[in-house]
Design a protein around this motif. Structure first.
Motif, PDB file in Angstrom:
ATOM      1  N   PRO A   1      -5.837 -40.865  12.567  1.00  0.00           N
ATOM      2  CA  PRO A   1      -7.089 -41.642  12.700  1.00  0.00           C
ATOM      3  C   PRO A   1      -8.338 -40.916  12.225  1.00  0.00           C
ATOM      4  O   PRO A   1      -9.426 -41.466  12.301  1.00  0.00           O
ATOM      5  CB  PRO A   1      -7.143 -41.886  14.207  1.00  0.00           C
ATOM      6  CG  PRO A   1      -6.573 -40.631  14.784  1.00  0.00           C
ATOM      7  CD  PRO A   1      -5.455 -40.233  13.856  1.00  0.00           C
TER       8      PRO A   1
ATOM      9  N   LEU B   1      -9.741 -49.541  17.162  1.00  0.00           N
ATOM     10  CA  LEU B   1      -9.255 -48.261  16.653  1.00  0.00           C
ATOM     11  C   LEU B   1     -10.364 -47.217  16.643  1.00  0.00           C
ATOM     12  O   LEU B   1     -10.133 -46.049  16.970  1.00  0.00           O
ATOM     13  CB  LEU B   1      -8.692 -48.435  15.237  1.00  0.00           C
ATOM     14  CG  LEU B   1      -7.443 -49.309  15.104  1.00  0.00           C
ATOM     15  CD1 LEU B   1      -6.972 -49.334  13.658  1.00  0.00           C
ATOM     16  CD2 LEU B   1      -6.332 -48.810  16.020  1.00  0.00           C
TER      17      LEU B   1
ATOM     18  N   VAL C   1     -10.932 -45.671  20.153  1.00  0.00           N
ATOM     19  CA  VAL C   1      -9.944 -44.716  20.681  1.00  0.00           C
ATOM     20  C   VAL C   1      -9.618 -43.609  19.684  1.00  0.00           C
ATOM     21  O   VAL C   1      -8.721 -42.796  19.946  1.00  0.00           O
ATOM     22  CB  VAL C   1      -8.643 -45.443  21.090  1.00  0.00           C
ATOM     23  CG1 VAL C   1      -8.907 -46.449  22.193  1.00  0.00           C
ATOM     24  CG2 VAL C   1      -7.988 -46.113  19.882  1.00  0.00           C
ATOM     25  N   LYS C   2     -10.337 -43.576  18.603  1.00  0.00           N
ATOM     26  CA  LYS C   2     -10.034 -42.605  17.547  1.00  0.00           C
ATOM     27  C   LYS C   2      -9.924 -41.185  18.071  1.00  0.00           C
ATOM     28  O   LYS C   2      -8.936 -40.478  17.791  1.00  0.00           O
ATOM     29  CB  LYS C   2     -11.118 -42.668  16.466  1.00  0.00           C
ATOM     30  CG  LYS C   2     -11.057 -41.508  15.470  1.00  0.00           C
ATOM     31  CD  LYS C   2     -12.298 -41.449  14.601  1.00  0.00           C
ATOM     32  CE  LYS C   2     -12.327 -40.155  13.800  1.00  0.00           C
ATOM     33  NZ  LYS C   2     -13.565 -40.024  13.000  1.00  0.00           N
TER      34      LYS C   2
ATOM     35  N   TRP D   1      -6.824 -40.749  20.263  1.00  0.00           N
ATOM     36  CA  TRP D   1      -5.579 -41.305  19.744  1.00  0.00           C
ATOM     37  C   TRP D   1      -4.414 -40.320  19.846  1.00  0.00           C
ATOM     38  O   TRP D   1      -3.344 -40.641  20.360  1.00  0.00           O
ATOM     39  CB  TRP D   1      -5.780 -41.750  18.296  1.00  0.00           C
ATOM     40  CG  TRP D   1      -4.556 -42.379  17.691  1.00  0.00           C
ATOM     41  CD1 TRP D   1      -3.498 -41.736  17.118  1.00  0.00           C
ATOM     42  CD2 TRP D   1      -4.258 -43.780  17.617  1.00  0.00           C
ATOM     43  NE1 TRP D   1      -2.571 -42.623  16.683  1.00  0.00           N
ATOM     44  CE2 TRP D   1      -3.007 -43.908  16.969  1.00  0.00           C
ATOM     45  CE3 TRP D   1      -4.943 -44.931  18.004  1.00  0.00           C
ATOM     46  CZ2 TRP D   1      -2.413 -45.128  16.719  1.00  0.00           C
ATOM     47  CZ3 TRP D   1      -4.344 -46.159  17.751  1.00  0.00           C
ATOM     48  CH2 TRP D   1      -3.100 -46.249  17.118  1.00  0.00           C
ATOM     49  N   ARG D   2      -4.619 -39.112  19.354  1.00  0.00           N
ATOM     50  CA  ARG D   2      -3.527 -38.140  19.328  1.00  0.00           C
ATOM     51  C   ARG D   2      -3.138 -37.718  20.746  1.00  0.00           C
ATOM     52  O   ARG D   2      -1.955 -37.477  21.020  1.00  0.00           O
ATOM     53  CB  ARG D   2      -3.900 -36.939  18.473  1.00  0.00           C
ATOM     54  CG  ARG D   2      -4.144 -37.319  17.007  1.00  0.00           C
ATOM     55  CD  ARG D   2      -3.835 -36.195  16.053  1.00  0.00           C
ATOM     56  NE  ARG D   2      -4.126 -36.577  14.679  1.00  0.00           N
ATOM     57  CZ  ARG D   2      -3.310 -37.287  13.917  1.00  0.00           C
ATOM     58  NH1 ARG D   2      -2.157 -37.689  14.398  1.00  0.00           N
ATOM     59  NH2 ARG D   2      -3.642 -37.601  12.671  1.00  0.00           N
TER      60      ARG D   2
ATOM     61  N   TYR E   1      -3.341 -39.619  23.423  1.00  0.00           N
ATOM     62  CA  TYR E   1      -2.583 -40.750  23.957  1.00  0.00           C
ATOM     63  C   TYR E   1      -1.168 -40.769  23.381  1.00  0.00           C
ATOM     64  O   TYR E   1      -0.190 -41.014  24.091  1.00  0.00           O
ATOM     65  CB  TYR E   1      -3.277 -42.066  23.617  1.00  0.00           C
ATOM     66  CG  TYR E   1      -4.576 -42.314  24.347  1.00  0.00           C
ATOM     67  CD1 TYR E   1      -4.866 -41.689  25.555  1.00  0.00           C
ATOM     68  CD2 TYR E   1      -5.526 -43.185  23.824  1.00  0.00           C
ATOM     69  CE1 TYR E   1      -6.062 -41.927  26.226  1.00  0.00           C
ATOM     70  CE2 TYR E   1      -6.728 -43.431  24.484  1.00  0.00           C
ATOM     71  CZ  TYR E   1      -6.986 -42.795  25.687  1.00  0.00           C
ATOM     72  OH  TYR E   1      -8.157 -43.043  26.342  1.00  0.00           O
ATOM     73  N   ALA E   2      -1.075 -40.544  22.083  1.00  0.00           N
ATOM     74  CA  ALA E   2       0.229 -40.579  21.422  1.00  0.00           C
ATOM     75  C   ALA E   2       1.132 -39.439  21.889  1.00  0.00           C
ATOM     76  O   ALA E   2       2.361 -39.587  21.949  1.00  0.00           O
ATOM     77  CB  ALA E   2       0.048 -40.516  19.908  1.00  0.00           C
TER      78      ALA E   2
END
Length: 237
Positions: free
Chosen positions: A186, A200, A203-204, A207-208, A210-211
């Motif tokens: 992202p 998007l 949460v940029k 993001w990582r 969360y992932a």
């Protein structure tokens, strides 16, 4: 001199290594496959070629073609038996829990030998020793009330998840080892994207994180739950 002529003619029938020229020496198929597997494990599928294997065996590419049709068949033989290196886990009796456990085991096995992903990408190779996992998933799906058609589709959905997740993980690992490479999602999102991609963009920065907070077993369980729920709510085909 006659003796010199004989020696010259004899030498002409020999290779620089001193072996007589003629039919290539017989290959050991097990050595051929083991050599191919070592190359793939150490350097990747792209490093494998018939010429490379032949060279390491002290033979010729043509000699290999007496045993395999092409590189793809050699890769298939390289894959064969891989799953046998991993013992079958103890599985729960409940078919739904069993299906999840087998799928998690499948993910774990291939995750330990990521080079297999490149071979599986060919579409046809199959390790017969791994078919017990397919059998278990289909059997569990049937035991959970799915029709044969839906049981096969359930396996395909589970396999698609396992394969796709492992491909994404390997891509993430490559990026982590090459941080200087060009940016990817992202990080490529900018404030200018907020109007078109508001969720998007929001949460940029997380993001990582969360992932990364991602449990394979939980996600596979959710996939299985969805497959069984959908089957219960809709008429059988």
């Amino acid at each position: 001199m006659p003796g010199s002529e004989k020696k010259t003619a004899e030498d002409g029938r020999r290779t620089t290594s001193g072996r007589p020229v003629g039919r290539p020496r017989r290959l050991d198929p097990d050595r051929m496959v083991a050599t191919a597997r070592r190359i793939v494990e150490e350097e990747g599928v792209d490093a494998l070629s018939m010429r490379r294997v032949a060279k390491e065996l002290g033979s010729t590419p043509m000699a290999l073609y007496h045993y395999v049709q092409d590189k793809d068949e050699l890769l298939m033989l390289t894959l064969a038996g891989t799953a046998a290196d991993f013992p079958r886990p103890e599985l729960p009796e409940d078919p739904r829990e069993r299906m999840v456990a087998v799928a998690v085991h499948l993910h774990d096995v291939i995750g330990r030998i990521p080079w297999v992903l490149d071979i599986l990408a060919l579409g046809e190779p199959t390790d017969r020793n791994a078919l017990w996992m397919v059998e278990e998933i289909v059997d569990c799906a049937l035991a959970c009330g799915l029709t044969p058609a839906r049981s096969v589709r359930a396996y395909r959905t589970i396999w698609s998840y396992v394969y796709g997740d492992l491909v994404l993980r390997r891509a993430a690992a490559r990026r982590a080892h090459s941080p200087a490479r060009r940016q990817s999602f992202p990080e490529t999102l900018t404030p200018k994207d907020a109007a078109e991609l508001p969720r998007l963009t929001a949460v940029k920065d997380r993001w990582r994180a969360y992932a990364a907070d991602y449990e394979v077993a939980e996600e596979i369980d959710a996939v299985v739950a969805g497959l069984l729920t959908r089957a219960a709510d809709t008429p059988a085909p």
